[in-house]
Design a protein around this motif. Structure first.
Motif, mmCIF file in Angstrom:
data_model
loop_
_atom_site.group_PDB
_atom_site.id
_atom_site.type_symbol
_atom_site.label_atom_id
_atom_site.label_comp_id
_atom_site.label_asym_id
_atom_site.label_seq_id
_atom_site.Cartn_x
_atom_site.Cartn_y
_atom_site.Cartn_z
ATOM 1 N N ASP A 295 1.719 -0.026 19.624
ATOM 2 C CA ASP A 295 0.356 0.360 18.178
ATOM 3 C C ASP A 295 0.850 0.169 16.795
ATOM 4 N N THR A 296 1.341 1.718 16.425
ATOM 5 C CA THR A 296 1.490 1.583 15.139
ATOM 6 C C THR A 296 2.339 1.223 14.576
ATOM 7 N N GLN A 297 3.499 0.749 15.350
ATOM 8 C CA GLN A 297 4.443 0.167 14.888
ATOM 9 C C GLN A 297 4.480 -1.167 14.489
ATOM 10 N N ALA A 298 2.692 -1.752 15.435
ATOM 11 C CA ALA A 298 3.154 -2.967 14.898
ATOM 12 C C ALA A 298 1.335 -3.605 13.574
ATOM 13 N N VAL A 299 1.610 -2.231 13.510
ATOM 14 C CA VAL A 299 0.522 -2.367 11.861
ATOM 15 C C VAL A 299 1.566 -2.157 10.906
ATOM 16 N N GLY A 300 3.254 -1.253 11.004
ATOM 17 C CA GLY A 300 3.838 -1.994 10.342
ATOM 18 C C GLY A 300 4.512 -3.258 10.231
ATOM 19 N N ILE A 301 4.380 -4.120 11.172
ATOM 20 C CA ILE A 301 5.049 -5.020 11.024
ATOM 21 C C ILE A 301 3.638 -6.250 10.926
ATOM 22 N N ALA A 302 3.001 -6.640 10.523
ATOM 23 C CA ALA A 302 1.934 -7.157 9.949
ATOM 24 C C ALA A 302 1.445 -6.605 9.018
ATOM 25 N N VAL A 303 2.113 -5.608 8.128
ATOM 26 C CA VAL A 303 1.825 -5.216 6.860
ATOM 27 C C VAL A 303 3.024 -5.668 6.358
ATOM 28 N N ALA A 304 4.174 -6.027 6.345
ATOM 29 C CA ALA A 304 5.131 -6.166 6.068
ATOM 30 C C ALA A 304 5.360 -8.063 6.704
ATOM 31 N N LEU A 305 4.166 -8.926 7.150
ATOM 32 C CA LEU A 305 4.685 -10.011 7.445
ATOM 33 C C LEU A 305 3.028 -10.379 6.517
ATOM 34 N N GLY A 306 2.263 -9.714 5.611
ATOM 35 C CA GLY A 306 1.377 -9.882 4.528
ATOM 36 C C GLY A 306 -0.070 -10.134 5.542
ATOM 37 N N MET A 336 1.821 6.267 5.471
ATOM 38 C CA MET A 336 2.789 4.824 4.911
ATOM 39 C C MET A 336 2.340 3.195 4.835
ATOM 40 N N ASP A 337 2.248 2.852 6.288
ATOM 41 C CA ASP A 337 2.049 1.428 6.967
ATOM 42 C C ASP A 337 0.581 1.375 6.737
ATOM 43 N N LYS A 338 -0.656 3.075 6.861
ATOM 44 C CA LYS A 338 -1.740 2.015 6.284
ATOM 45 C C LYS A 338 -2.565 2.049 5.258
ATOM 46 N N ALA A 339 -1.418 2.965 4.004
ATOM 47 C CA ALA A 339 -2.034 3.390 2.240
ATOM 48 C C ALA A 339 -1.960 2.021 2.466
ATOM 49 N N MET A 340 -0.533 1.106 2.246
ATOM 50 C CA MET A 340 0.542 -0.416 1.835
ATOM 51 C C MET A 340 -1.051 -1.211 1.817
ATOM 52 N N ALA A 341 -1.291 -1.732 3.195
ATOM 53 C CA ALA A 341 -2.408 -1.812 4.283
ATOM 54 C C ALA A 341 -3.822 -1.712 3.156
ATOM 55 N N GLN A 342 -4.118 -0.790 2.973
ATOM 56 C CA GLN A 342 -5.455 -0.478 1.789
ATOM 57 C C GLN A 342 -4.851 -1.226 0.117
ATOM 58 N N ALA A 343 -4.004 -0.468 0.252
ATOM 59 C CA ALA A 343 -3.416 -1.293 -1.430
ATOM 60 C C ALA A 343 -3.062 -2.850 -1.029
ATOM 61 N N ASP A 344 -2.788 -3.324 -0.260
ATOM 62 C CA ASP A 344 -3.086 -4.940 -0.191
ATOM 63 C C ASP A 344 -4.006 -5.226 -0.479
ATOM 64 N N ALA A 345 -5.159 -4.362 0.321
ATOM 65 C CA ALA A 345 -6.524 -5.049 0.587
ATOM 66 C C ALA A 345 -7.854 -4.793 -0.619
ATOM 67 N N LYS A 346 -6.686 -4.071 -1.498
ATOM 68 C CA LYS A 346 -7.044 -3.539 -3.185
ATOM 69 C C LYS A 346 -8.275 -2.621 -2.721
ATOM 70 N N SER A 351 -6.543 4.257 -0.368
ATOM 71 C CA SER A 351 -4.642 4.048 0.095
ATOM 72 C C SER A 351 -4.337 5.320 -0.794
ATOM 73 N N LEU A 352 -4.672 5.337 -1.830
ATOM 74 C CA LEU A 352 -4.251 7.080 -2.316
ATOM 75 C C LEU A 352 -4.804 8.116 -1.473
ATOM 76 N N ASP A 353 -5.840 8.102 -1.250
ATOM 77 C CA ASP A 353 -6.762 8.998 -0.087
ATOM 78 C C ASP A 353 -5.168 9.357 1.498
ATOM 79 N N THR A 354 -5.266 8.009 1.488
ATOM 80 C CA THR A 354 -3.784 8.191 2.614
ATOM 81 C C THR A 354 -2.897 8.682 2.355
ATOM 82 N N LEU A 355 -2.450 8.291 1.432
ATOM 83 C CA LEU A 355 -0.538 8.171 0.904
ATOM 84 C C LEU A 355 -0.528 10.093 0.099
ATOM 85 N N GLU A 356 -1.797 10.517 -0.458
ATOM 86 C CA GLU A 356 -2.124 12.148 -1.202
ATOM 87 C C GLU A 356 -1.879 12.784 -0.232
ATOM 88 N N LYS A 357 -2.907 12.690 1.518
ATOM 89 C CA LYS A 357 -2.659 13.582 2.172
ATOM 90 C C LYS A 357 -1.196 13.329 3.046
#
Length: 413
Positions: A295-306, A336-346, A351-357
């Motif tokens: 499941d978690t790898q699927a998140v990173g893959i979805a982020v990579a695919l936009g 990191m994948d979660k923070a990236m998805a949040q950043a992509d969603a503006k 995103s900064l909360d997730t990244l900083e933690k």
């Protein structure tokens, strides 16, 4: 400012960092403190002295001379470990074992290899590399002492040692060393009597290819490795399912980097089926796999695919309890994948909360990751104060040439 723009003396001072004083460096090189001070003030060094200083700082002479820049994330301890690991890999492959290498024992070697993997998956890469250094000559000595015709298990242990070394080198950015180590691992795997060993090494080589931007080569190798070990689900052991699931997951990751959505879909289907068959996370052969990993790898893959919306939907279904079943490194990568998805969603602040933690909880792991800087560059509309705080954790400062620059000369490493 480029690495070559500094003077030789400035480069020595930067490489020392805060962890090594001038007195420390003097003791490490056998020189006087006054001599070290003069070098940092611009006095030229003889070749012999240059070699001594380079060895003490754990770098090649070309780094001190400004011909090659050190990696930003590398501390002096990282560099020292990598030089020792490089020597060990090449010496062991050449049959040059230390005079005092102890007689290896299969059980002790397996325990040492498992401890090394534990450090690796905690994100303690320097510690993992340091543990791999004695493993290689000991495994080689154990192989040497086995009767002809009974060396299969010993070859397998040596293959594991080289694969570990290749993983550390690859993550540290020492690509040539990673290629060398995984090549030695392949030779050892082919001599072993372990049916999973060649596929494990092939997957490792595919990861080296991926980090070297050889996507097509990585995909071909990952696909072949997965096919070679595809088990019968009705009779497969947890170990076989773990290795197979990891392989198809990695193949999906590579396919996502190539934007091949159909292939991604196929491999994710196999990954999910394998995870469901297992029911729980299982660790074997230096890897962890199960339904949560899938499941978690699927998140990173979805982020990579936009596929930002899909990534956020997947994230919402993953609980903290489930994440607790992962290795530290896998959990950090998910953050990191979660923070990236949040950043992509503006969703800048989220995103900064997730990244900083993640950066606060895993500073050692984060030093060797490129994604945090990429995420901060995306979060351009959040609070300037918060961006600066997170940037300091990464070791960069915003706003230079459209991106980031080293926050200090020390952080330029």
């Amino acid at each position: 400012m480029q690495w070559s723009d500094y003077t030789t003396g400035e480069r020595i001072k930067i490489l020392r960092g805060k962890g090594i004083s001038q007195a420390d460096l003097a003791e490490m090189t056998g020189l006087s403190v006054a001599t070290i001070q003069k070098f940092e003030q611009g006095k030229q060094m003889s070749l012999n002295t240059l070699l001594r200083v380079a060895d003490a700082l754990g770098v090649d002479t070309s780094v001190i001379l400004g011909q090659q820049a050190p990696r930003r994330a590398m501390l002096q301890t990282d560099r020292t470990m990598m030089r020792a690991l490089s020597r060990t890999i090449h010496d062991t492959a050449a049959g040059l074992l230390p005079d005092d290498v102890g007689e290896g024992e299969a059980g002790a070697l397996r325990e040492a290899i498992d401890r090394c993997w534990d450090s690796y998956w905690k994100g303690e890469y320097t510690a993992a590399g340091a543990l791999a250094i004695p493993i290689l000559p000991q495994a080689a000595a154990y192989l040497r002492d086995q009767p002809v015709g009974q060396q299969g298990p010993a070859w397998g242990l040596l293959a594991d040692g080289y694969r570990l070394a290749a993983y550390v080198a690859n993550l540290m950015g020492a690509r040539d060393l990673a290629y060398a180590a995984i090549g030695h691992a392949q030779v050892a795997a082919e001599h072993s009597d372990d049916e999973l060993q060649p596929a494990l090494v092939a997957s490792g080589r595919a990861w080296v290819y991926l980090r070297d931007a050889r996507l097509e080569d990585a995909l071909k190798l990952a696909e072949r490795a997965a096919v070679d070990i595809e088990p019968r689900f009705s009779t497969a052991t947890p170990e076989q399912l773990t290795v197979y699931g990891s392989h198809v997951n990695f193949a999906a990751v590579v396919a996502s980097r190539m934007k091949n959505k159909e292939l991604v879909k196929d491999y994710l289907s196999q990954s999910n089926a394998t995870g469901a068959r297992m029911g729980n996370e299982h660790r074997a052969r230096g890897t962890l796999f199960g339904p949560v990993t899938a499941d978690t790898q699927a998140v990173g893959i979805a982020v990579a695919l936009g596929q930002t919306g899909k990534a956020l939907d997947l994230i919402s279904g993953i609980t903290d309890g489930a994440l607790g079943k992962l290795t530290d490194a896998a959990r950090n990568r998910f953050a990191m994948d979660k923070a990236m998805a949040q950043a992509d969603a503006k969703l800048w602040d989220a995103s900064l909360d997730t990244l900083e933690k993640a950066l606060v909880e895993a500073p050692v792991w984060a030093r060797h990751q490129a994604l945090p800087s990429v995420i901060v560059q995306k979060v351009g509309r959040a609070s300037t104060t918060r961006i600066r705080r997170v940037s300091e954790l990464i070791g960069v400062r915003p706003g230079v040439e459209g991106g980031f620059a080293p926050a200090t000369r020390k952080s330029a490493l």
